[in-house]
Motif scaffolding. Structure first.
Motif, mmCIF file in Angstrom:
data_model
loop_
_atom_site.group_PDB
_atom_site.id
_atom_site.type_symbol
_atom_site.label_atom_id
_atom_site.label_comp_id
_atom_site.label_asym_id
_atom_site.label_seq_id
_atom_site.Cartn_x
_atom_site.Cartn_y
_atom_site.Cartn_z
ATOM 1 N N TYR A 178 7.083 -44.963 4.309
ATOM 2 C CA TYR A 178 6.076 -44.102 4.935
ATOM 3 C C TYR A 178 6.204 -42.666 4.431
ATOM 4 C CZ TYR A 178 3.556 -41.408 8.395
ATOM 5 O OH TYR A 178 2.710 -40.537 8.997
ATOM 6 N N LEU A 179 7.423 -42.144 4.402
ATOM 7 C CA LEU A 179 7.657 -40.766 3.992
ATOM 8 C C LEU A 179 7.163 -40.516 2.574
ATOM 9 C CD1 LEU A 179 9.020 -37.990 4.543
ATOM 10 C CD2 LEU A 179 11.088 -38.976 3.546
ATOM 11 N N TYR A 180 7.566 -41.354 1.632
ATOM 12 C CA TYR A 180 7.191 -41.133 0.246
ATOM 13 C C TYR A 180 5.824 -41.727 -0.090
ATOM 14 C CZ TYR A 180 11.745 -39.145 -0.329
ATOM 15 O OH TYR A 180 12.836 -38.327 -0.205
ATOM 16 N N GLY A 181 5.334 -42.645 0.697
ATOM 17 C CA GLY A 181 3.987 -43.173 0.489
ATOM 18 C C GLY A 181 2.922 -42.197 0.950
ATOM 19 N N VAL A 182 2.977 -41.794 2.213
ATOM 20 C CA VAL A 182 2.004 -40.838 2.740
ATOM 21 C C VAL A 182 2.220 -39.474 2.092
ATOM 22 C CG1 VAL A 182 1.215 -39.645 4.818
ATOM 23 C CG2 VAL A 182 1.730 -42.074 4.900
ATOM 24 N N GLY A 183 3.488 -39.075 1.924
ATOM 25 C CA GLY A 183 3.771 -37.817 1.255
ATOM 26 C C GLY A 183 3.320 -37.836 -0.192
ATOM 27 N N GLY A 184 3.444 -38.975 -0.844
ATOM 28 C CA GLY A 184 2.993 -39.116 -2.220
ATOM 29 C C GLY A 184 1.481 -39.013 -2.341
ATOM 30 N N ILE A 185 0.777 -39.577 -1.372
ATOM 31 C CA ILE A 185 -0.688 -39.456 -1.367
ATOM 32 C C ILE A 185 -1.083 -37.991 -1.191
ATOM 33 C CG2 ILE A 185 -2.782 -40.011 -0.064
ATOM 34 C CD1 ILE A 185 -1.491 -42.784 0.467
ATOM 35 N N ALA A 186 -0.425 -37.298 -0.263
ATOM 36 C CA ALA A 186 -0.702 -35.869 -0.065
ATOM 37 C C ALA A 186 -0.346 -35.074 -1.319
ATOM 38 C CB ALA A 186 0.070 -35.346 1.137
ATOM 39 N N PHE A 187 0.752 -35.419 -1.948
ATOM 40 C CA PHE A 187 1.168 -34.756 -3.187
ATOM 41 C C PHE A 187 0.147 -34.964 -4.294
ATOM 42 C CE2 PHE A 187 3.570 -34.982 -7.209
ATOM 43 C CZ PHE A 187 4.064 -33.684 -7.255
ATOM 44 N N LEU A 188 -0.317 -36.203 -4.463
ATOM 45 C CA LEU A 188 -1.307 -36.491 -5.494
ATOM 46 C C LEU A 188 -2.647 -35.819 -5.207
ATOM 47 C CD1 LEU A 188 -0.606 -40.238 -6.272
ATOM 48 C CD2 LEU A 188 -0.149 -38.259 -7.725
#
Length: 71
Positions: free
Chosen positions: A12-22
């Motif tokens: 969740y942390l790196y998935g949702v954070g990754g979407i926000a990052f992208l």
């Protein structure tokens, strides 16, 4: 510890954070605040992506080591 206690928060942390990052990266690219043809911008672009994946892999390693030591 179960999957939902260890790896699910990580995903969740790196998935949702990754979407926000992208999305943020796409936004700065579309507004022309990031110009890939500039050498310094290209360098920082890759530093950002390397840093994201580096910290995600270090975090995953520590989770793996913590789970392995609990048995």
């Amino acid at each position: 510890m179960t999957f939902s206690q260890t790896w699910l928060p990580f995903i969740y942390l790196y998935g949702v954070g990754g979407i926000a990052f992208l999305l943020g990266t796409l936004l700065i690219y579309k507004t022309k605040a990031l110009r890939i043809n500039y050498e310094s911008h290209k360098k920082w672009f890759w530093v950002l992506f390397y840093g994201y994946f580096f910290y995600a892999s270090v975090h995953a390693l520590f989770i793996y080591l913590a789970i392995g030591s609990s048995y």
